[in-house]
Motif scaffolding. Structure first.
Motif, PDB file in Angstrom:
ATOM      1  N   GLY A  12       0.790  -1.227   0.000  1.00 16.28           N
ATOM      2  CA  GLY A  12       0.000   0.000   0.000  1.00 16.28           C
ATOM      3  C   GLY A  12       0.822   1.277   0.000  1.00 16.28           C
ATOM      4  O   GLY A  12       0.288   2.354  -0.240  1.00 16.28           O
ATOM      5  N   GLU A  13       2.124   1.164   0.227  1.00 18.98           N
ATOM      6  CA  GLU A  13       2.993   2.339   0.246  1.00 18.98           C
ATOM      7  C   GLU A  13       3.351   2.763  -1.174  1.00 18.98           C
ATOM      8  O   GLU A  13       3.459   1.929  -2.078  1.00 18.98           O
ATOM      9  N   VAL A  14       3.530   4.069  -1.366  1.00 20.38           N
ATOM     10  CA  VAL A  14       3.881   4.636  -2.665  1.00 20.38           C
ATOM     11  C   VAL A  14       5.162   5.443  -2.514  1.00 20.38           C
ATOM     12  O   VAL A  14       5.290   6.245  -1.584  1.00 20.38           O
ATOM     13  N   SER A  15       6.104   5.223  -3.414  1.00 19.76           N
ATOM     14  CA  SER A  15       7.325   6.034  -3.407  1.00 19.76           C
ATOM     15  C   SER A  15       7.019   7.406  -3.996  1.00 19.76           C
ATOM     16  O   SER A  15       6.165   7.536  -4.874  1.00 19.76           O
ATOM     17  N   HIS A  16       7.666   8.420  -3.512  1.00 19.41           N
ATOM     18  CA  HIS A  16       7.560   9.762  -4.090  1.00 19.41           C
ATOM     19  C   HIS A  16       6.123  10.221  -4.275  1.00 19.41           C
ATOM     20  O   HIS A  16       5.756  10.724  -5.333  1.00 19.41           O
ATOM     21  N   ASP A  17       5.269  10.040  -3.261  1.00 27.54           N
ATOM     22  CA  ASP A  17       3.861  10.386  -3.447  1.00 27.54           C
ATOM     23  C   ASP A  17       3.549  11.856  -3.154  1.00 27.54           C
ATOM     24  O   ASP A  17       2.401  12.241  -3.083  1.00 27.54           O
ATOM     25  N   GLY A  18       4.561  12.701  -3.062  1.00 24.56           N
ATOM     26  CA  GLY A  18       4.343  14.116  -2.783  1.00 24.56           C
ATOM     27  C   GLY A  18       4.174  14.975  -4.016  1.00 24.56           C
ATOM     28  O   GLY A  18       4.309  16.182  -3.949  1.00 24.56           O
ATOM     29  N   GLY A  19       3.902  14.393  -5.161  1.00 26.70           N
ATOM     30  CA  GLY A  19       3.749  15.155  -6.398  1.00 26.70           C
ATOM     31  C   GLY A  19       4.689  14.635  -7.461  1.00 26.70           C
ATOM     32  O   GLY A  19       5.262  13.560  -7.315  1.00 26.70           O
ATOM     33  N   PRO A  20       4.873  15.381  -8.526  1.00 26.16           N
ATOM     34  CA  PRO A  20       5.745  14.929  -9.620  1.00 26.16           C
ATOM     35  C   PRO A  20       7.160  14.610  -9.130  1.00 26.16           C
ATOM     36  O   PRO A  20       7.684  15.286  -8.251  1.00 26.16           O
ATOM     37  N   HIS A  21       7.733  13.556  -9.698  1.00 27.83           N
ATOM     38  CA  HIS A  21       9.084  13.123  -9.336  1.00 27.83           C
ATOM     39  C   HIS A  21       9.826  12.769 -10.623  1.00 27.83           C
ATOM     40  O   HIS A  21       9.449  11.814 -11.310  1.00 27.83           O
ATOM     41  N   THR A  22      10.829  13.556 -10.976  1.00 26.26           N
ATOM     42  CA  THR A  22      11.606  13.345 -12.207  1.00 26.26           C
ATOM     43  C   THR A  22      13.094  13.474 -11.899  1.00 26.26           C
ATOM     44  O   THR A  22      13.489  13.939 -10.830  1.00 26.26           O
ATOM     45  N   HIS A  23      13.923  13.060 -12.864  1.00 26.45           N
ATOM     46  CA  HIS A  23      15.378  13.188 -12.773  1.00 26.45           C
ATOM     47  C   HIS A  23      15.923  13.692 -14.107  1.00 26.45           C
ATOM     48  O   HIS A  23      15.294  13.497 -15.150  1.00 26.45           O
ATOM     49  N   GLU A  24      17.107  14.272 -14.061  1.00 32.01           N
ATOM     50  CA  GLU A  24      17.764  14.749 -15.285  1.00 32.01           C
ATOM     51  C   GLU A  24      18.318  13.600 -16.110  1.00 32.01           C
ATOM     52  O   GLU A  24      18.540  13.744 -17.304  1.00 32.01           O
ATOM     53  N   GLY A  25      18.571  12.475 -15.478  1.00 32.02           N
ATOM     54  CA  GLY A  25      19.092  11.303 -16.184  1.00 32.02           C
ATOM     55  C   GLY A  25      18.170  10.114 -15.988  1.00 32.02           C
ATOM     56  O   GLY A  25      17.161  10.184 -15.289  1.00 32.02           O
ATOM     57  N   ARG A  26      18.532   9.013 -16.609  1.00 30.26           N
ATOM     58  CA  ARG A  26      17.774   7.773 -16.520  1.00 30.26           C
ATOM     59  C   ARG A  26      17.852   7.195 -15.104  1.00 30.26           C
ATOM     60  O   ARG A  26      18.862   7.328 -14.431  1.00 30.26           O
ATOM     61  N   GLU A  27      16.795   6.495 -14.661  1.00 33.85           N
ATOM     62  CA  GLU A  27      16.829   5.727 -13.417  1.00 33.85           C
ATOM     63  C   GLU A  27      16.449   4.292 -13.746  1.00 33.85           C
ATOM     64  O   GLU A  27      15.518   4.052 -14.511  1.00 33.85           O
ATOM     65  N   VAL A  28      17.204   3.353 -13.184  1.00 34.02           N
ATOM     66  CA  VAL A  28      16.966   1.932 -13.416  1.00 34.02           C
ATOM     67  C   VAL A  28      16.650   1.278 -12.077  1.00 34.02           C
ATOM     68  O   VAL A  28      17.358   1.502 -11.088  1.00 34.02           O
ATOM     69  N   PHE A  29      15.569   0.490 -12.056  1.00 30.79           N
ATOM     70  CA  PHE A  29      15.166  -0.259 -10.874  1.00 30.79           C
ATOM     71  C   PHE A  29      15.292  -1.748 -11.159  1.00 30.79           C
ATOM     72  O   PHE A  29      14.805  -2.220 -12.186  1.00 30.79           O
ATOM     73  N   LEU A  30      15.907  -2.506 -10.249  1.00 30.29           N
ATOM     74  CA  LEU A  30      15.890  -3.961 -10.283  1.00 30.29           C
ATOM     75  C   LEU A  30      14.962  -4.385  -9.153  1.00 30.29           C
ATOM     76  O   LEU A  30      15.212  -4.064  -7.987  1.00 30.29           O
ATOM     77  N   ILE A  31      13.888  -5.065  -9.485  1.00 31.01           N
ATOM     78  CA  ILE A  31      12.922  -5.497  -8.484  1.00 31.01           C
ATOM     79  C   ILE A  31      13.445  -6.801  -7.863  1.00 31.01           C
ATOM     80  O   ILE A  31      13.446  -7.845  -8.508  1.00 31.01           O
ATOM     81  N   LEU A  32      13.912  -6.694  -6.623  1.00 26.84           N
ATOM     82  CA  LEU A  32      14.523  -7.839  -5.945  1.00 26.84           C
ATOM     83  C   LEU A  32      13.472  -8.780  -5.355  1.00 26.84           C
ATOM     84  O   LEU A  32      13.674  -9.994  -5.326  1.00 26.84           O
ATOM     85  N   SER A  33      12.374  -8.217  -4.856  1.00 27.14           N
ATOM     86  CA  SER A  33      11.297  -9.047  -4.316  1.00 27.14           C
ATOM     87  C   SER A  33       9.999  -8.258  -4.305  1.00 27.14           C
ATOM     88  O   SER A  33      10.001  -7.030  -4.346  1.00 27.14           O
ATOM     89  N   GLY A  34       8.886  -9.006  -4.261  1.00 27.74           N
ATOM     90  CA  GLY A  34       7.579  -8.379  -4.173  1.00 27.74           C
ATOM     91  C   GLY A  34       6.965  -8.075  -5.527  1.00 27.74           C
ATOM     92  O   GLY A  34       7.458  -8.486  -6.577  1.00 27.74           O
ATOM     93  N   SER A  35       5.850  -7.326  -5.457  1.00 27.45           N
ATOM     94  CA  SER A  35       5.165  -6.925  -6.685  1.00 27.45           C
ATOM     95  C   SER A  35       4.436  -5.615  -6.450  1.00 27.45           C
ATOM     96  O   SER A  35       4.195  -5.214  -5.311  1.00 27.45           O
ATOM     97  N   GLY A  36       4.103  -4.952  -7.551  1.00 28.63           N
ATOM     98  CA  GLY A  36       3.414  -3.683  -7.444  1.00 28.63           C
ATOM     99  C   GLY A  36       3.059  -3.119  -8.795  1.00 28.63           C
ATOM    100  O   GLY A  36       2.978  -3.851  -9.786  1.00 28.63           O
ATOM    101  N   VAL A  37       2.889  -1.812  -8.809  1.00 23.98           N
ATOM    102  CA  VAL A  37       2.526  -1.097 -10.025  1.00 23.98           C
ATOM    103  C   VAL A  37       3.469   0.083 -10.186  1.00 23.98           C
ATOM    104  O   VAL A  37       3.663   0.866  -9.247  1.00 23.98           O
TER     105      VAL A  37
END
Length: 76
Positions: A12-37
């Protein structure tokens, strides 16, 4: 220079839920465990352990945990 880390989201937790969240460069996530959207520029896509998510520079993004999620991430 890049930054990196490991993050955990509880169900039920959301990362960066305080509004728009962007970066100047690419971000890569490796999902180690769990599931989500992943919400990227208004599009929702499911993810699960073993997936790799690539968010391009300037894309608004956040992750929403369905199960407890552990990610390794790096800003390029």
């Amino acid at each position: 220079m890049s930054s990196h880390g490991v993050s955990t989201l509880e169900p039920g937790e959301v990362s960066h839920d305080g509004g728009p969240h962007t970066h100047e460069g690419r971000e890569v996530f490796l999902i180690l465990s769990g599931s989500g959207v992943a919400h990227v520029d208004g599009t929702a896509s499911p993810f699960a352990a073993g997936d790799v998510l690539v968010v391009e520079a300037g894309q608004d993004h956040h992750l929403e945990a369905v199960e407890r999620v552990v990610t390794a991430w790096v800003h390029l």
